[in-house]
Write an enzyme that holds these catalytic residues in place. Structure first.
Site, PDB file in Angstrom:
ATOM      1  CD  GLU A 254      -2.832  -0.611   2.663  1.00  0.00           C
ATOM      2  OE1 GLU A 254      -2.672   0.473   3.264  1.00  0.00           O
ATOM      3  OE2 GLU A 254      -3.610  -1.504   3.046  1.00  0.00           O
ATOM      4  CD  GLU A 303     -11.912   2.040   0.828  1.00  0.00           C
ATOM      5  OE1 GLU A 303     -12.444   0.935   1.021  1.00  0.00           O
ATOM      6  OE2 GLU A 303     -10.735   2.290   1.137  1.00  0.00           O
ATOM      7  CE  LYS A 306      -9.519   2.558   5.451  1.00  0.00           C
ATOM      8  NZ  LYS A 306      -8.374   2.450   4.549  1.00  0.00           N
ATOM      9  CD  GLU A 312      -7.181   6.268   7.210  1.00  0.00           C
ATOM     10  OE1 GLU A 312      -7.286   5.482   6.249  1.00  0.00           O
ATOM     11  OE2 GLU A 312      -6.139   6.400   7.874  1.00  0.00           O
TER      12      GLU A 312
END
Length: 332
Positions: A254, A303, A306, A312
């Site tokens: 990642e 997202e 999330k 995030e």
């Protein structure tokens, strides 16, 4: 002379298949509303030349969509499944359900047994037994030559990371990570590492400049580094060297930069980071100059569901309508 010209022509014609010209992967998160169908997502990977995918748990619809795509896949064993897989028969069942039926048509590359499990967490005790059982199940299915079993860690397991050559695993991490490293060495698997210059930057803006974090610094610093990504990655390599695993390879499982929600989180900075990382990953680091660096960008989509800091929710490369957030090429 004509023979030489022919050889040069052949080399040029296959250039896109050379290791240094390989495309880059992207993590496929699903914690968002109104995301495209699994088949549309796979098609989006293919149309953008994104050659690797990471999914954070087995999903039949995604695996079906991946059939015949040749996209290299990291498939995670989720945190909540780790304890179950310390049972040998359960591990065999997991592989027989999610791996073996698809193995002829889906290009499985790594199984990540746990993501960012840290020593001291309850799940830490289950990681290595689960890895061992999954490895045995993969071998029983005669897939050990195709699929490597590993786990993904983050920077909290290392310390003394500047200069990078001083990097070591923390005292708390040592008893947890060393047996895992031994397992990886024995089985010829890489260590998966999540590398986030963004978080290092926002936690130390006094000593880390934005330019250094997003590959814009001119010249090297006193440690010989021009960007934070290389410094962070090499500190992991130094930590591996400190425990006798100098030949263990790292896959960056990642790496990303948010477009909003916090300090330094802008569309411009994110576009610069992703674009420069894609280009940079074709090469290597000062400690490991012979690239490319196998790298998975985080993440395919924003997202909005999330949890955690607002940033995030804004790591996506694409919007839910499949339009790109940034004008970047994944094959640069």
């Amino acid at each position: 002379m004509p023979t030489m010209l022919i050889l040069v022509g052949i080399i040029l014609s296959i250039g896109l298949q050379l290791p240094g010209a390989q495309s880059i992967g992207a993590c496929y998160g699903v914690n968002g509303d109104n995301l495209p169908s699994k088949q549309e997502v796979v098609d989006l990977y293919k149309s953008n030349g994104i050659s690797g995918m990471r999914i954070y748990g087995p999903d039949g619809d995604t695996l079906e969509a991946l059939k015949g795509s040749n996209i290299e896949l990291i498939i995670d064993v989720p945190r909540e499944t780790l304890q179950v897989l310390t049972d040998v028969s359960a591990a065999n069942d997991w592989v027989n359900e999610f791996i073996t039926p698809y193995s002829q048509d889906v290009n499985f590359k790594y199984i990540a047994v746990g993501n960012e499990i840290r020593p001291g967490e309850n799940e830490a005790q289950y990681v290595l037994p689960a890895m061992t059982n999954i490895q045995s199940a993969i071998s029983s299915a005669n897939l050990q030559g195709q699929i490597k079993v590993s786990t993904a860690i983050d920077a909290t397991l290392t310390t003394n990371t500047y200069p990078p050559s001083n990097g070591v695993f923390t005292d708390a991490a040592g008893p947890y990570i060393k047996p895992i490293i031994n397992f990886l060495v024995e089985n010829g698997s890489p260590l998966l590492v999540n590398v986030y210059p963004y978080f290092a930057y926002i936690n130390d803006q006094k000593d880390i400049t934005l330019e250094y974090a997003i590959f814009l610094q001119q010249g090297t610093n006193e440690a010989g580094y021009q960007n934070l990504f290389d410094a962070m990655l090499d500190s992991f390599y130094a930590a591996l060297e400190s425990v006798g695993a100098s030949n263990l390879n790292i896959v960056v499982s990642e790496s990303g930069w948010p477009s909003e929600g916090g300090d330094g989180a802008t569309g411009e900075s994110a576009a610069t980071y992703y674009g420069n990382l894609i280009t940079h990953a074709k090469g290597g680091t000062p400690k490991r100059p012979n690239g490319p660096i196998e790298t998975y960008l985080f993440a395919m989509f924003d997202e909005n569901k999330k949890p955690g800091a607002e940033t995030e929710q804004h790591f996506g490369l694409f919007r839910p309508d499949k339009l790109p957030k940034y004008q970047i090429s994944f094959n640069s």
